[in-house]
Each structure stands twice: as structure tokens, then as C-alpha cells.
Design an enzyme around this catalytic site. Structure first.
Site, mmCIF file in Angstrom:
data_model
loop_
_atom_site.group_PDB
_atom_site.id
_atom_site.type_symbol
_atom_site.label_atom_id
_atom_site.label_comp_id
_atom_site.label_asym_id
_atom_site.label_seq_id
_atom_site.Cartn_x
_atom_site.Cartn_y
_atom_site.Cartn_z
ATOM 1 N N ASP A 177 -5.081 -9.575 -8.143
ATOM 2 C CA ASP A 177 -5.458 -8.633 -9.206
ATOM 3 C C ASP A 177 -4.324 -7.865 -9.902
ATOM 4 O O ASP A 177 -4.011 -8.080 -11.078
ATOM 5 C CB ASP A 177 -6.517 -7.639 -8.685
ATOM 6 C CG ASP A 177 -6.184 -7.025 -7.313
ATOM 7 O OD1 ASP A 177 -5.098 -7.290 -6.779
ATOM 8 O OD2 ASP A 177 -7.038 -6.280 -6.782
ATOM 9 N N GLU A 236 -12.665 0.541 -9.496
ATOM 10 C CA GLU A 236 -12.394 -0.345 -10.637
ATOM 11 C C GLU A 236 -13.447 -0.294 -11.744
ATOM 12 O O GLU A 236 -13.109 -0.441 -12.932
ATOM 13 C CB GLU A 236 -12.211 -1.794 -10.156
ATOM 14 C CG GLU A 236 -10.966 -2.025 -9.306
ATOM 15 C CD GLU A 236 -11.132 -1.570 -7.853
ATOM 16 O OE1 GLU A 236 -12.269 -1.302 -7.433
ATOM 17 O OE2 GLU A 236 -10.102 -1.452 -7.148
ATOM 18 N N GLU A 267 0.838 -1.209 0.000
ATOM 19 C CA GLU A 267 0.000 0.000 0.000
ATOM 20 C C GLU A 267 0.868 1.252 0.000
ATOM 21 O O GLU A 267 0.524 2.260 -0.629
ATOM 22 C CB GLU A 267 -0.931 0.022 1.227
ATOM 23 C CG GLU A 267 -1.953 -1.100 1.291
ATOM 24 C CD GLU A 267 -3.090 -0.977 0.268
ATOM 25 O OE1 GLU A 267 -3.107 -0.025 -0.520
ATOM 26 O OE2 GLU A 267 -3.947 -1.875 0.259
ATOM 27 N N ARG A 297 0.517 3.887 -3.110
ATOM 28 C CA ARG A 297 -0.104 5.184 -2.788
ATOM 29 C C ARG A 297 0.928 6.272 -2.550
ATOM 30 O O ARG A 297 0.815 7.377 -3.097
ATOM 31 C CB ARG A 297 -0.995 5.051 -1.550
ATOM 32 C CG ARG A 297 -2.081 3.988 -1.714
ATOM 33 C CD ARG A 297 -3.053 4.017 -0.562
ATOM 34 N NE ARG A 297 -3.827 2.780 -0.496
ATOM 35 C CZ ARG A 297 -5.034 2.686 0.029
ATOM 36 N NH1 ARG A 297 -5.621 3.738 0.548
ATOM 37 N NH2 ARG A 297 -5.668 1.526 0.073
HETATM 38 C C1 DMJ Z 1 -6.518 0.629 -4.555
HETATM 39 O O1 DMJ Z 1 -5.623 0.852 -3.530
HETATM 40 C C2 DMJ Z 1 -5.842 0.051 -5.776
HETATM 41 O O2 DMJ Z 1 -6.653 0.194 -6.893
HETATM 42 C C3 DMJ Z 1 -5.486 -1.402 -5.599
HETATM 43 O O3 DMJ Z 1 -5.002 -1.964 -6.787
HETATM 44 C C4 DMJ Z 1 -6.708 -2.183 -5.169
HETATM 45 N N1 DMJ Z 1 -7.395 -1.612 -4.054
HETATM 46 C C5 DMJ Z 1 -7.655 -0.184 -4.045
HETATM 47 C C6 DMJ Z 1 -8.958 0.256 -4.682
HETATM 48 O O4 DMJ Z 1 -9.998 -0.576 -4.668
#
Ligand code: DMJ
Length: 450
Positions: A210, A352, A75, A79
Site C-alpha cells: 500500500d 483509511e 512501524e 509512528r
Molecule cells: C497505520 O500504521 C498506517 O496507516 C499504515 O500505512 C497502515 N497501517 C496502519 C493503519 O491501518
């Protein structure tokens, strides 16, 4: 964005995230998470005064040496590192690169492991590392395979290839771990041993996996297709996803399922809607993609399904996890209903579905995707907007069912940015010149010199 930013600025300035109903802040990272995640959105939307004010906060107040939290390495990469990289890329202000190098050099401690794959968690004070207990002691595939765009961009900016090398080593260690399912599907957890081994049998393209698949394609595009290794992985995995996990109902609803090691589970995470964008982009950007027409129909099909998942709920907003129920009676129309799976009816402001619309619009030019996005945005305005910002919902199937009271930083970084770009001129952050990291931070494509 102006409303969300005002709420954050007035109630949580310099804190990680705002709880917009109770107007208190959360601080799991201790780094002004929303501020860093929002920088490039402010820049792209021309909110110059706010961008300058946020830059000043970074210059005066962002001090990673004072952070004591234990943070998620993944994260923080997507981010914080991603946000700083994009802010630097777009504005050229050196402070963002300086801060980016500082935090990345701290995060690199997580890669000191037998396999070179990063541990999930890092103590910012003691620099100790560990994995989540719930991951069988192992690393999470998505976390290992979603730091490479950031590390490669940093090597490009600094001229120091150590960053790219460390990320690539982890990515290809994952590739070389034996016993993938159907050749290209990676079980969710992998031991951090040398050699590594998968420690679960479940596969899917939602939570836990994912963005690893997303980064195979995007790493290939980031360096203008100069590195065949990433493309080879994407070709193998995207084909395996299509062959093993994609389903289409008789009435034409395309979705993906999970596989729990023994049987198929008919559930699709909101997170998996990203694959609408991924398959569409792969089909359009890889000139010699085998069966490109099928990839395109899967990409646009999943995009449509995610839109329908929103439309089918009373609030006009899609659930955290959905499932697909087809009326079995021959006399009745065989219409598939999209409903929350196993009571996962909440919405936490995730991006998404609108992300998939953005790719569909940019890559096909069809304005119907703008219309869909406008509908979804209006639903958010009606149900998620509160006086101090935007909040998630507890149950999208009922009006006024309660708030989660959290404005996730990715709402400003991603959801609002993709919505804005869906209606902006297509040369604003063109897909010919940029790839978006998984947190929607645009990074310019380049030809590596390292
Ligand atoms: C975000 O932090 C990013 O898109 C990540 O790939 C998946 N989770 C969240 C949003 O849903």
C-alpha cells in the site's frame, strides 16, 4: 480525542498502547508509542496542556538507549520518527528534533544490507537485524518504500543529506528490481541481495504494498514536484493499478482486487481504502497527469465504496477485508453487496476510509463527504467507545459481538485526526503546504537545498 487521551493518560501513560477494556498496557516497542504518535494530533486540536505534558514526558523519560525490544523498522519510522518530526514541525520545540535524530540514527543500522533495502526487524539492544520468516526471507515492499518522506524531512531539518540518500537508495533499488508485473506493480517480497530479486508473484495495493505507492506520489509533492523520478514511478504504477487491478460492477461499485500470481482474488483490504485519497490527490495535484479524469473517478469511486462498506454492516463500520457479491439473477436488481471476505469481519480502528473522505472533501469541496464521515464517526461512538477509550470490534456484521480490547496508536494519530480535519477550516494543515506521512503526520513541503 479527549476521551481517548484521558484513557491512555490514566491507564497507560508512557506505555506503548492501552487495552481499554482490561485497562492494561502493551509494550511491543518500549517507546511510549501512543504518546509519540499523538503529539501532533494534540497540537492540531489545540489540546495545549496535554501537548505540554507529553513534551515533558519526552524530555524527561524518552531514552532509546534503554529500549530492549526488537522493533519493526517500518512501524518505528512511520509512528515514532513521523510523530517526532511533525511535533517539531508544528511546535518548533528542539527536543523533538533531538529525539528524532537519536532514533533515526539507531534505525539506520537496518539499511546496512547488500541492496541497501532495510531489514524488517531491528533489535534495539544488540542492533542485530533480520527479516520476517513469512516473507520468504525477503523484505516487504511497503516497508522498504515507506520511510522516504521521513528521511527527506530529516535531511531538510538537519542539513545532512545522508538521511535522504539512504532512503532514496532503497526506493530506487526497488524500482530497478526486474520483473515487476505489468511494468508498475511490485510483487510483495524482495530479496535483500545485490542485485535484489522479487521472491513472490503476488501483487495488490492493500497490506504489504500500500504505502509504497502512496509515497511515490507524496515524495513528489513533498519537494514541490522538483524530482521527476518519483513522479515517473507514480505515473507508471498508478496507470498499472488502474489497468490491472481496478474493477467496476454494472451497478457502479468501484473496487480493487489482488492478483496471487496465477489468478485474480476478489478481495479488498480496509488498508486499500487509502487509494481513494491517493488517486484523488494525484488527479488534482499533478497538473499534466495523463487521463486525470479517470484517476479522479477511481479515487472518488473507491472512497464511495469504502463508505458503502461501512454502511452495509449492522454496526455501520467496515470490515478488515471486504469482497463484492453481485446478484446473478437477471430478474433481481443487479445490486452488489459488500461483505467481509473469508470471515475477516473485524475492525481495528483503522483510518483509511475516513482518510479517503478527508482528501475527497478537501480536494472537491463537496460536503457530502463530511456527512459520510459524521455517520461513520457516530457508528464508532456507538460501538467502539468504552469507559477507558476506544476499542476495535471482533465482528462488524453483528451488534455486541465482542471487543478486540486494543486501542491502536494509529486511532489517535490518524482516524481521529482525519475526522477532525474533515470538519475543520481547510487552511488548518492545508494540502497546499503539507503532505501527510502514511501515519497522518503532516510534514511541510519544501524546496531541497541538499
Ligand atoms: C497505520 O500504521 C498506517 O496507516 C499504515 O500505512 C497502515 N497501517 C496502519 C493503519 O491501518
Amino acid at each position: 480525542m479527549a476521551h481517548a487521551w484521558k484513557g491512555y493518560r490514566e491507564n497507560s501513560w508512557g506505555q506503548d498502547e492501552l487495552k481499554p477494556v482490561s485497562r492494561v498496557s502493551s509494550n511491543d516497542f518500549g517507546m511510549g508509542l501512543t504518546l509519540l504518535d499523538s503529539l501532533d494530533t494534540l497540537w492540531i486540536m489545540g489540546m495545549d496542556k496535554d501537548f505540554d505534558e507529553a513534551t515533558e514526558w519526552v524530555t524527561q523519560n524518552l531514552d532509546f538507549s534503554r529500549v530492549t525490544q526488537t522493533v519493526s523498522v517500518f512501524e518505528t519510522f512511520i509512528r515514532v520518527v513521523g510523530g517526532l518530526l511533525s511535533a517539531y514541525e508544528l511546535s518548533g520545540r528542539p527536543i523533538f528534533l533531538t529525539k528524532c535524530v537519536e532514533i533515526t540514527d539507531i534505525l539506520l543500522a537496518a539499511f546496512k544490507s547488500p541492496s541497501g533495502m532495510p531489514y524488517s526487524l531491528l533489535s534495539m539492544s544488540g542492533r542485530s537485524t533480520h527479516n520476517h520468516g513469512w516473507a520468504g526471507g525477503g523484505c516487504v515492499v511497503a516497508e522498504v518504500g515507506t520511510v522516504q518522506l521521513e528521511l527527506r524531512a530529516l535531511s531538510h531539518f538537519t542539513g545532512d543529506r545522508k538521511y535522504a540518500d539512504i532512503g532514496d537508495r532503497a526506493f530506487f533499488a526497488l524500482h530497478d528490481t526486474p520483473n515487476k508485473v505489468a511494468g508498475g506493480l511490485y510483487p510483495f517480497f524482495v530479496s535483500n541481495t545485490n542485485p535484489p530479486a522479487f521472491v513472490s508473484n503476488s501483487v495488490g495495493i492493500g497490506a504489504l504494498a500500500d504505502s509504497f505507492y502512496e509515497y511515490m506520489l507524496k515524495a513528489h509533492l513533498q519537494t514541490r514536484g522538483t524530482e521527476p523520478r518519483f513522479k515517473a514511478m507514480y505515473l507508471e504504477s498508478s496507470a498499472a493499478i488502474i489497468n490491472k487491478l481496478v474493477r467496476t460492477t454494472n451497478d457502479g461499485v468501484t473496487y480493487v482486487v489482488d492478483y496471487n500470481g496465477m489468478s485474480e482474488v476478489t478481495k479488498m483490504d480496509h488498508l486499500a481504502c487509502f487509494a481513494g485519497g491517493m488517486f484523488t490527490m494525484g488527479a488534482k495535484k499533478i497538473s499534466d497527469l495523463p487521463d486525470a479524469a479517470r484517476h479522479l473517478s477511481v479515487g472518488l469511486g473507491l472512497t464511495q465504496t469504502c463508505y458503502e462498506a461501512y454502511k452495509a454492516q449492522a454496526t455501520g463500520i467496515g470490515p478488515e477485508v471486504m469482497t463484492f457479491v453481485t446478484n446473478p439473477h437477471a430478474a433481481a436488481a443487479k445490486k452488489t453487496s459488500i461483505v467481509p471476505w473469508n470471515h475477516n469481519a473485524n475492525y481495528i480502528l483503522r483510518p483509511e476510509a475516513v482518510e479517503a473522505l478527508f482528501y475527497a472533501y478537501r480536494l472537491t469541496g463537496d460536503t457530502k463527504y463530511q456527512d459520510m464521515g459524521w455517520e461513520m464517526f457516530q457508528a464508532m461512538e456507538r460501538h467502539c467507545k468504552v469507559a477507558a477509550g476506544y476499542t476495535g470490534l471482533r465482528d462488524v456484521t453483528r451488534i455486541n459481538a465482542g471487543y478486540t480490547d486494543k486501542m491502536e496508536s494509529f486511532f489517535l494519530a490518524e482516524t481521529l485526526k482525519y475526522l477532525y480535519l474533515l470538519f475543520a477550516p481547510t487552511d488548518l494543515i492545508s494540502l497546499d503546504d503539507f503532505v501527510f506521512n502514511t501515519e497522518a503526520h503532516p510534514l511541510r513541503v519544501f524546496s531541497p537545498t541538499w
